[in-house]
Structure formats: structure tokens, C-alpha cells
Design an enzyme around this catalytic site. Structure first.
Site: not given
Ligand code: C5P
Length: 226
Positions: A69, A71, A74, A128
Site C-alpha cells: 500500500d 498510494k 505522480d 476513509t
Molecule cells: O488501524 P486502521 O484499521 O485504521 O488502519 C487502516 C489502514 O488502512 C491503515 O494502514 C491506512 O493507511 C489504510 N488506509 C485507510 N484508508 C484508505 C486507504 C488505506 O485507512 N482510504
């Protein structure tokens, strides 16, 4: 042991948001010792930037599939080159930002297919951690969050990507508009009785799966519990 039924476990991606290799392997060893087998683990920027790509092989050798992941966001040429390098790591899923636009996503999808056709490429829609108010006040975007996410998902589909990262609140709508095979990978998942931390649009594992999530991403709720 976190309270997940076998359907949820088969769709679970555990976010390994640790700062070191030691902490990560301590957690993974614990998973193996307790026969806790999620569908995949997610390596994010913190771990990848601090430990580098070598540790991915070690994690794969322990039997875990990987969602890398990073993300990426560019211009098309730079993104395609980065994706070709990532594809050599043989990961199962990786991602870019849909916000970069269709030309970037198409270049990225072509690059991945050329080097590692088995690697799924998905796009981040709206994080999110972002709310409708933040979208309007910070980014001056006045459409509804749902419409905006849907547009980014449709762009990703048109560009040839395999799916999106989205909130479980949008998974159902995305499945309806982009087709059932278009993957929905949903972070922002919390057990009913746990704290939401910095996430804004959260849902429980069972509800997220019922809402069309192909994968649920859980970090702190699992890593702090196990
Ligand atoms: O601890 P938690 O359950 O909040 O972790 C969520 C994970 O999902 C983190 O690693 C965060 O970087 C990732 N993430 C996110 N929202 C997104 C994409 C990835 O929370 N849209």
C-alpha cells in the site's frame, strides 16, 4: 484472538503499521503460532520506507500474501516506472491514487500487466479519514462524497484497474456500477465496541462484508488485540 468468523478472516487484510522489522515479525510469528491466517497482510509506507523491499520476501516466505500500500501519485511516466519496479516484488495487490487521473492509471495498469500480470492494481478513491465537510472546506469539492467516490471508481475501471480502495459505505454502489468482479478493498473497519481513532467513515466487519466489501482492511483493532 480477535473475534472474527471464518468468512471475515478469509476477507481480512491486516495492516502491518509497525515501525520496525522486529515488531512486524513478532506479530507475524504470533499469527502463525496461533493459526490466525488472514487473507493477506498490508505493508504500508512506514514499514516499506524504514525496512525496504527485502523484508517482503521474508514475509512471503512465512506464507503471507502481500498488499503493498504505497498510494502512488505522480505523472504517467514516473508512475509507470515505479509500478514496473513494484511488480518485480511479486506482491498480490498494490495501489495508486485515482485522483491522479485516467492517463496515469492507464499507464500504471499497462506497466503492471507487462511485468507481473498476477499483481492486482487498485486505486485509492477518497481516504476513509476524510469526511464530506473536509472535502468541501479543505479541497473545495462540492459534489457529494458518494458521487465523487463513484466517479473515481468508474475512472479506475475505464483505465483498466482491478478495483478500488473505498469505504464500506460505498462498496455496494461501486459493485452495482462497476460490476461484481471489480474489487472493493475497504479500510475504516472497527469492532462495534472499539474506538474509531482517526477514521471517519467506519463499519463493523460483518456489515462491511454484507455491504459488498471483497476485502476488509484492519490495522489497530487487530494488531493491538493479538
Ligand atoms: O488501524 P486502521 O484499521 O485504521 O488502519 C487502516 C489502514 O488502512 C491503515 O494502514 C491506512 O493507511 C489504510 N488506509 C485507510 N484508508 C484508505 C486507504 C488505506 O485507512 N482510504
Amino acid at each position: 484472538m480477535p473475534k472474527l468468523n471464518s468468512e471475515a478472516l478469509n476477507k481480512l487484510i491486516v495492516a502491518l503499521d509497525f515501525s520496525s522489522k522486529e515488531e512486524t515479525f513478532k506479530f507475524l510469528k504470533r499469527c502463525n503460532d496461533e493459526s490466525f491466517s488472514p487473507a493477506m497482510v498490508k505493508i504500508g509506507m512506514e514499514l516499506f520506507y524504514s525496512e525496504g523491499p527485502e523484508m517482503l520476501r521474508e514475509i512471503q516466505d512465512m506464507g503471507f500474501k502481500i498488499f503493498l500500500d504505497l498510494k502512488i501519485h505522480d505523472i504517467p511516466n514516473t508512475t509507470a516506472s515505479a509500478l514496473k519496479a513494484i511488480a518485480k516484488l511479486n506482491v498480490d495487490i498494490t495501489n495508486i491514487h485515482a485522483f491522479a487521473g485516467k492517463a496515469v492509471m492507464k499507464a500504471a495498469a499497462d506497466a503492471i500487466k507487462e511485468v507481473s500480470p498476477k499483481t492486482k492494481l487498485i486505486a485509492v478513491t477518497i481516504l476513509t479519514s476524510m469526511s464530506q465537510d473536509m472535502l468541501r472546506d479543505d479541497l473545495l469539492i462540492n459534489t457529494t462524497l458518494e458521487d465523487y467516490v463513484l466517479k473515481l471508481a468508474l475512472n479506475s475501471k475505464e483505465a483498466g484497474l482491478d478495483g478500488v480502495v473505498c469505504s464500506a459505505h460505498e462498496a455496494n454502489l461501486i459493485k452495482k456500477q462497476c460490476g461484481n468482479n471489480f474489487l472493493t478493498v475497504c479500510p475504516g473497519i472497527r469492532f462495534a465496541d472499539t474506538n474509531s481513532d482517526d477514521q471517519q467513515r467506519i463499519m463493523t466487519p460483518e456489515k462491511a462484508i454484507a455491504s459488498g466489501a471483497d476485502y476488509i482492511v484492519m490495522g489497530r483493532a487487530i494488531t493491538k488485540a493479538l
